[in-house]
Design a protein around this motif. Sequence first.
Motif, PDB file in Angstrom:
ATOM      1  N   LYS A   5       0.846  -1.197   0.000  1.00  0.00           N
ATOM      2  CA  LYS A   5       0.000   0.000   0.000  1.00  0.00           C
ATOM      3  C   LYS A   5       0.884   1.252   0.000  1.00  0.00           C
ATOM      4  O   LYS A   5       1.830   1.358   0.781  1.00  0.00           O
ATOM      5  CB  LYS A   5      -0.910  -0.017   1.233  1.00  0.00           C
ATOM      6  CG  LYS A   5      -1.747   1.239   1.410  1.00  0.00           C
ATOM      7  CD  LYS A   5      -1.192   2.166   2.465  1.00  0.00           C
ATOM      8  CE  LYS A   5      -1.851   3.519   2.469  1.00  0.00           C
ATOM      9  NZ  LYS A   5      -1.367   4.407   3.548  1.00  0.00           N
ATOM     10  N   GLY A 196      -7.773   7.993   6.325  1.00  0.00           N
ATOM     11  CA  GLY A 196      -6.606   7.129   6.500  1.00  0.00           C
ATOM     12  C   GLY A 196      -6.909   5.668   6.192  1.00  0.00           C
ATOM     13  O   GLY A 196      -6.103   4.780   6.463  1.00  0.00           O
ATOM     14  N   ASP A 199      -4.869   2.100   4.611  1.00  0.00           N
ATOM     15  CA  ASP A 199      -4.132   1.090   5.390  1.00  0.00           C
ATOM     16  C   ASP A 199      -5.056  -0.092   5.702  1.00  0.00           C
ATOM     17  O   ASP A 199      -4.667  -1.257   5.626  1.00  0.00           O
ATOM     18  CB  ASP A 199      -3.679   1.652   6.752  1.00  0.00           C
ATOM     19  CG  ASP A 199      -2.799   2.874   6.641  1.00  0.00           C
ATOM     20  OD1 ASP A 199      -2.112   3.001   5.628  1.00  0.00           O
ATOM     21  OD2 ASP A 199      -2.825   3.685   7.587  1.00  0.00           O
ATOM     22  N   LYS A 254      -0.603   8.295  13.944  1.00  0.00           N
ATOM     23  CA  LYS A 254      -1.260   8.579  12.658  1.00  0.00           C
ATOM     24  C   LYS A 254      -0.758   7.703  11.519  1.00  0.00           C
ATOM     25  O   LYS A 254      -1.433   7.527  10.508  1.00  0.00           O
ATOM     26  CB  LYS A 254      -1.059  10.059  12.308  1.00  0.00           C
ATOM     27  CG  LYS A 254      -1.982  10.507  11.206  1.00  0.00           C
ATOM     28  CD  LYS A 254      -1.492  11.700  10.440  1.00  0.00           C
ATOM     29  CE  LYS A 254      -2.368  11.893   9.222  1.00  0.00           C
ATOM     30  NZ  LYS A 254      -1.592  12.311   8.072  1.00  0.00           N
TER      31      LYS A 254
HETATM   32 MG    MG Z   1      -2.368   7.327   6.335  1.00  0.00          MG
END
Ligand code: MG
Length: 439
Positions: A5, A196, A199, A254
């Motif tokens: 990724k 986000g 992931d 994060k």
């Molecule tokens: Mg991220």
Amino acid sequence: MKVLKFGGTSVGTAQRIQSLVKLVQGDDKKIVVLSAMSGTTNALLELCNLLYNKEHDAAHTAIEVLSNKYTQVVNELISTKEFKTRGAELLKNHFDYLRSFTLDMFTSNEEKAILAQGELLSTALFYLHLQELSIKAVLLPALNFMRLDENDEPQLPYITKHLHNELAKYPTTNLYITQGFICRNAFGEIDNLKRGGSDYSASIIGAAIDATEVQIWTDIDGMHNNDPRVVNKTHAIHALSFDEAAELAYFGAKILHPTCILPAQKKNIPVLLKNTMQPTALGTVISNINATEGIKAVAAKDDICAINIKSDRMLLAHGFLRAVFEIFERFKTSIDMITTSEIAVSLTIDNVKNLNEIINELQEFATVEIEHKQTIICIVGSLPKHTAGYAYKVLASLKDIPLRMVSYGGSSNNISVLINSAHKKDALVALNKGIFGYN
Ligand code: MG
Ligand code: ADP
Ligand code: ASP
């Protein structure tokens, strides 16, 4: 098969996209999951706000600014006339779609479809670049296999079946490209895995295909011991157990989406964190290790709401907690930290969507106080309960910070404290000094 990724900065410019080619080539089979180019999801969110407020001129301008940026990317990424024309057509399709919403057709239902354009664009451009270089690859539409259930949890059996169907269509291909973040919900509408979320996509895809490894490529050489955006000196941690990494991700580091470790952990698939800008750096390996004892890292989770619930003594002591928890369960609101006394309980939530309803119900048998702008500081490692000194070390480091709540012993992987967000930086700096010896 491996899953790789690449996050927003790793696909953030034409040059960055070009530099991915050497990282994804090779004879072994892999699925490459891409985020949107950095800044795009924020720009699309801003666009949705403008559309929602019917600020059509400003929305038009925002679309043209983004469109110009992508035109420049295509110019830098693509060399030949034929592929430049294909790139221009591709952009026209995506941006005409966005423009159609400025004609007064926008409802909040379409927001998710607009946000999806970021990942659809980055993958289409990378695929075009590979085609121009005559590198054999297949673009797999994530919307054909990524699916949530009615609780907004990934439907792994559905994803496994449909992803295998997609892969089976191209048995001789080694390189598959797909979008992170985007999915469909239980009704088949376009949705996403929250900010986000690429992931999480990578880890879910890894679990669905029983990958040998999930690699998360980003702009830093792995999980660090503290938030490098807040404190000056940090170091990469080379090995973490699944449990340690899951706590760090959930409590605010994060670099990883909060729940992205779980799918890989369930299938015992190692997760590697690597730096696109420094591919030879060791990074972090997250796996099923017996973690070495000690504190490894600290992380901070902001926008926490603390709720203090004091019993009116209308309920017997043993019925009080059950009555409290039932309300949170009914409103599908998870509790992160909790501390209790004989007649009161303090707990924290990060999802305040149903806060008013929750307060109303609690007030039927308790006095309720709310404090917003709180931060959970989570100290993570392998901290066996029979070893003395860890809590002391944490609390001594934080001696000058007012602590609103303290939680220790829930697992042997974390000690958490709740503080007012105004003290976050001081707390992270104090822990960096007290625990890791950095001044
Ligand atoms: Mg991220
Ligand atoms: P991507 O766009 O690749 O998904 P993110 O911005 O989501 O990347 O995550 C990487 C960033 O996370 C780093 O640039 C770093 O500033 C930040 N970060 C916060 N806490 C940590 C930590 N404990 N270790 C490493 N990075 C961290
Ligand atoms: N593009 C999405 C975001 O900015 C998902 C991701 O980058 O992981 O949140």
